[in-house]
Design a protein around this motif. Structure first.
Motif, PDB file in Angstrom:
ATOM      1  N   LEU A 180     -13.823   1.770  16.888  1.00  0.00           N
ATOM      2  CA  LEU A 180     -14.073   1.039  15.646  1.00  0.00           C
ATOM      3  C   LEU A 180     -13.579   1.746  14.386  1.00  0.00           C
ATOM      4  N   MET A 181     -13.021   2.946  14.532  1.00  0.00           N
ATOM      5  CA  MET A 181     -12.510   3.629  13.339  1.00  0.00           C
ATOM      6  C   MET A 181     -10.994   3.441  13.266  1.00  0.00           C
ATOM      7  N   THR A 182     -10.577   2.206  13.292  1.00  0.00           N
ATOM      8  CA  THR A 182      -9.155   1.894  13.216  1.00  0.00           C
ATOM      9  C   THR A 182      -8.939   0.843  12.128  1.00  0.00           C
ATOM     10  N   ALA A 183      -7.792   0.914  11.467  1.00  0.00           N
ATOM     11  CA  ALA A 183      -7.519  -0.041  10.389  1.00  0.00           C
ATOM     12  C   ALA A 183      -6.943  -1.352  10.925  1.00  0.00           C
ATOM     13  N   THR A 184      -6.641  -1.410  12.215  1.00  0.00           N
ATOM     14  CA  THR A 184      -5.945  -2.592  12.766  1.00  0.00           C
ATOM     15  C   THR A 184      -6.607  -3.930  12.388  1.00  0.00           C
ATOM     16  N   PRO A 185      -7.951  -4.052  12.460  1.00  0.00           N
ATOM     17  CA  PRO A 185      -8.537  -5.376  12.151  1.00  0.00           C
ATOM     18  C   PRO A 185      -8.502  -5.778  10.676  1.00  0.00           C
ATOM     19  N   PHE A 186      -8.135  -4.866   9.762  1.00  0.00           N
ATOM     20  CA  PHE A 186      -8.118  -5.232   8.339  1.00  0.00           C
ATOM     21  C   PHE A 186      -7.065  -6.300   8.059  1.00  0.00           C
ATOM     22  N   HIS A 187      -7.433  -7.279   7.270  1.00  0.00           N
ATOM     23  CA  HIS A 187      -6.474  -8.292   6.820  1.00  0.00           C
ATOM     24  C   HIS A 187      -7.022  -8.925   5.547  1.00  0.00           C
ATOM     25  N   THR A 188      -6.198  -9.721   4.879  1.00  0.00           N
ATOM     26  CA  THR A 188      -6.706 -10.417   3.687  1.00  0.00           C
ATOM     27  C   THR A 188      -6.728 -11.922   3.963  1.00  0.00           C
ATOM     28  N   THR A 189      -7.611 -12.607   3.278  1.00  0.00           N
ATOM     29  CA  THR A 189      -7.661 -14.072   3.392  1.00  0.00           C
ATOM     30  C   THR A 189      -6.815 -14.668   2.256  1.00  0.00           C
ATOM     31  N   GLU A 190      -6.791 -15.990   2.200  1.00  0.00           N
ATOM     32  CA  GLU A 190      -5.961 -16.671   1.184  1.00  0.00           C
ATOM     33  C   GLU A 190      -6.456 -16.398  -0.238  1.00  0.00           C
ATOM     34  N   SER A 191      -7.661 -15.832  -0.371  1.00  0.00           N
ATOM     35  CA  SER A 191      -8.158 -15.558  -1.734  1.00  0.00           C
ATOM     36  C   SER A 191      -7.573 -14.278  -2.334  1.00  0.00           C
ATOM     37  N   CYS A 192      -6.720 -13.590  -1.587  1.00  0.00           N
ATOM     38  CA  CYS A 192      -6.096 -12.360  -2.105  1.00  0.00           C
ATOM     39  C   CYS A 192      -5.259 -12.697  -3.341  1.00  0.00           C
ATOM     40  N   ILE A 193      -5.477 -11.947  -4.420  1.00  0.00           N
ATOM     41  CA  ILE A 193      -4.725 -12.220  -5.651  1.00  0.00           C
ATOM     42  C   ILE A 193      -3.589 -11.200  -5.839  1.00  0.00           C
ATOM     43  N   MET A 204      -7.261   7.780   0.916  1.00  0.00           N
ATOM     44  CA  MET A 204      -6.313   8.440   1.816  1.00  0.00           C
ATOM     45  C   MET A 204      -4.875   7.974   1.550  1.00  0.00           C
ATOM     46  N   GLN A 205      -4.678   7.170   0.532  1.00  0.00           N
ATOM     47  CA  GLN A 205      -3.370   6.577   0.214  1.00  0.00           C
ATOM     48  C   GLN A 205      -2.750   5.954   1.467  1.00  0.00           C
ATOM     49  N   ASN A 206      -3.567   5.176   2.133  1.00  0.00           N
ATOM     50  CA  ASN A 206      -3.186   4.612   3.424  1.00  0.00           C
ATOM     51  C   ASN A 206      -2.801   3.137   3.319  1.00  0.00           C
ATOM     52  N   ILE A 207      -2.821   2.578   2.092  1.00  0.00           N
ATOM     53  CA  ILE A 207      -2.489   1.153   1.956  1.00  0.00           C
ATOM     54  C   ILE A 207      -1.227   1.007   1.104  1.00  0.00           C
ATOM     55  N   LYS A 208      -0.258   0.320   1.661  1.00  0.00           N
ATOM     56  CA  LYS A 208       0.972   0.008   0.905  1.00  0.00           C
ATOM     57  C   LYS A 208       0.955  -1.497   0.626  1.00  0.00           C
ATOM     58  N   LEU A 209       1.736  -1.915  -0.365  1.00  0.00           N
ATOM     59  CA  LEU A 209       1.836  -3.352  -0.624  1.00  0.00           C
ATOM     60  C   LEU A 209       3.185  -3.842  -0.134  1.00  0.00           C
ATOM     61  N   SER A 210       3.197  -4.997   0.508  1.00  0.00           N
ATOM     62  CA  SER A 210       4.473  -5.515   1.011  1.00  0.00           C
ATOM     63  C   SER A 210       5.386  -5.842  -0.183  1.00  0.00           C
ATOM     64  N   GLU A 211       6.673  -5.620  -0.001  1.00  0.00           N
ATOM     65  CA  GLU A 211       7.605  -5.791  -1.133  1.00  0.00           C
ATOM     66  C   GLU A 211       7.673  -7.228  -1.619  1.00  0.00           C
ATOM     67  N   GLU A 212       7.619  -8.185  -0.693  1.00  0.00           N
ATOM     68  CA  GLU A 212       7.796  -9.593  -1.080  1.00  0.00           C
ATOM     69  C   GLU A 212       6.559 -10.158  -1.770  1.00  0.00           C
ATOM     70  N   THR A 213       5.367  -9.931  -1.158  1.00  0.00           N
ATOM     71  CA  THR A 213       4.178 -10.656  -1.658  1.00  0.00           C
ATOM     72  C   THR A 213       3.086  -9.735  -2.202  1.00  0.00           C
ATOM     73  N   SER A 214       3.320  -8.430  -2.182  1.00  0.00           N
ATOM     74  CA  SER A 214       2.280  -7.463  -2.595  1.00  0.00           C
ATOM     75  C   SER A 214       0.986  -7.632  -1.795  1.00  0.00           C
ATOM     76  N   THR A 215       1.120  -7.996  -0.536  1.00  0.00           N
ATOM     77  CA  THR A 215      -0.048  -8.080   0.343  1.00  0.00           C
ATOM     78  C   THR A 215      -0.282  -6.698   0.948  1.00  0.00           C
ATOM     79  N   PRO A 216      -1.557  -6.259   1.038  1.00  0.00           N
ATOM     80  CA  PRO A 216      -1.797  -4.909   1.571  1.00  0.00           C
ATOM     81  C   PRO A 216      -1.433  -4.757   3.045  1.00  0.00           C
ATOM     82  N   ILE A 217      -0.868  -3.578   3.339  1.00  0.00           N
ATOM     83  CA  ILE A 217      -0.564  -3.227   4.735  1.00  0.00           C
ATOM     84  C   ILE A 217      -1.219  -1.867   4.977  1.00  0.00           C
TER      85      ILE A 217
END
Ligand SMILES: Cc1cc2nc3c(=O)[nH]c(=O)nc-3n(C[C@H](O)[C@H](O)[C@H](O)COP(=O)(O)O)c2cc1C
Length: 254
Positions: A180-193, A204-217
């Motif tokens: 359960l200590m894995t980031a794999t299940p993280f995702h955003t819903t349509e309410s992400c702004i 931990m600077q472990n989240i990047k934003l996708s270049e096209e939509t700035s959605t977290p990865i």
């Protein structure tokens, strides 16, 4: 000198309060995680560790950090952990790490604070009344801890092990950490702004934003602190399906 970690601010509040009362320097562990510096303490300076409880123990990366830490002149060593309910065998775990370094822990306290774990069924943030009660009690507990620290009191422990402490720390904890200590299940819903707050705030600077939509990865350095989940301004970050409809919490200065 105080080394601390905090996801949602509870342990940061504890570390800062002790730091202000004792005039000790506070160091955020992720800032020095890869450093191989040797820290030198002045005469009479206390060495403290402050961290949240994860699965009835000290977060693995904090334990590794303490094991590797190089310190000169540490004569009075203590830890304070914050938890939602109980800490299992954390005292024994910390004392074992200390023993392997030739240290002796003089004070170990657990402070109950608002719960931040929400990723399994049955776990949610506390209701506002309980949150308020815990924060009021934590303030009182901190005054007690600070008094002990000012007096350099020894053999001073209040550890909140809870029921079935051994079972939780020795049997359930390893399974929890593995599955359960894995980031794999993280995702955003349509309410992400697409505001990027999660990426900016990840300790931990472990989240990047996708270049096209700035959605977290999420990357592979997640320590499971849930800061991204709790700080998301639209509650859009979810962990699998189990966080749906659950609350958010971050410590706010009272
Ligand atoms: C991954 C994870 C695991 C947790 N496990 C426990 C636990 O075993 N026992 C407990 O009482 N609280 C547990 N909690 C709650 C936190 O220890 C508690 O809310 C703590 O004060 C959070 O501190 P922070 O705000 O500094 O991150 C857990 C929280 C997280 C995120």
């Amino acid at each position: 000198m105080i080394f601390y970690f905090s996801g949602s601010g509870n342990s940061e509040y504890v570390a800062n309060t002790i730091s202000e009362a004792l005039g000790d320097k506070c160091i955020f562990i992720p800032d020095v995680l890869t450093s191989s510096d040797t820290y030198e303490l002045s005469d009479g300076e206390r060495l403290g560790f402050v961290f949240p409880i994860y699965a009835w123990g000290i977060p693995d990366f904090v334990a590794d950090f303490i094991s590797r830490l190089s310190i000169k002149g540490a004569s009075y060593i203590y830890y304070v952990c914050t938890c939602g309910d109980d800490t299992g065998k954390t005292k024994e775990q910390v004392c074992n790490i200390a023993k392997s370094k030739g240290w002796n822990i003089s004070l170990g306290y657990a402070v109950k604070m608002p719960n931040t774990y929400v990723c399994l069924p049955g776990f949610d943030v506390d209701d506002k009344n309980l949150e308020k009660r815990k924060l009021t009690n934590a303030r009182v507990k901190l005054e007690e801890i600070i008094l002990h620290l000012k007096n350099y009191d020894k053999n001073c422990f209040e550890t909140l092990p809870g029921n079935f402490a051994w079972l939780k720390s020795a049997v359930i904890r390893p399974m929890f950490n593995k599955c359960l200590m894995t980031a794999t299940p993280f995702h955003t819903t349509e309410s992400c702004i697409h505001c990027g707050k999660c990426a900016k705030e990840c300790p931990m600077q472990n989240i990047k934003l996708s270049e096209e939509t700035s959605t977290p990865i999420w990357g592979d350095k997640c320590v499971g602190c849930l800061r991204c989940y709790h700080l998301c301004p639209t509650n859009s970050i979810q962990y699998g399906t189990f966080t749906k409809g659950k609350g958010q919490y971050c410590y706010k200065k009272q």
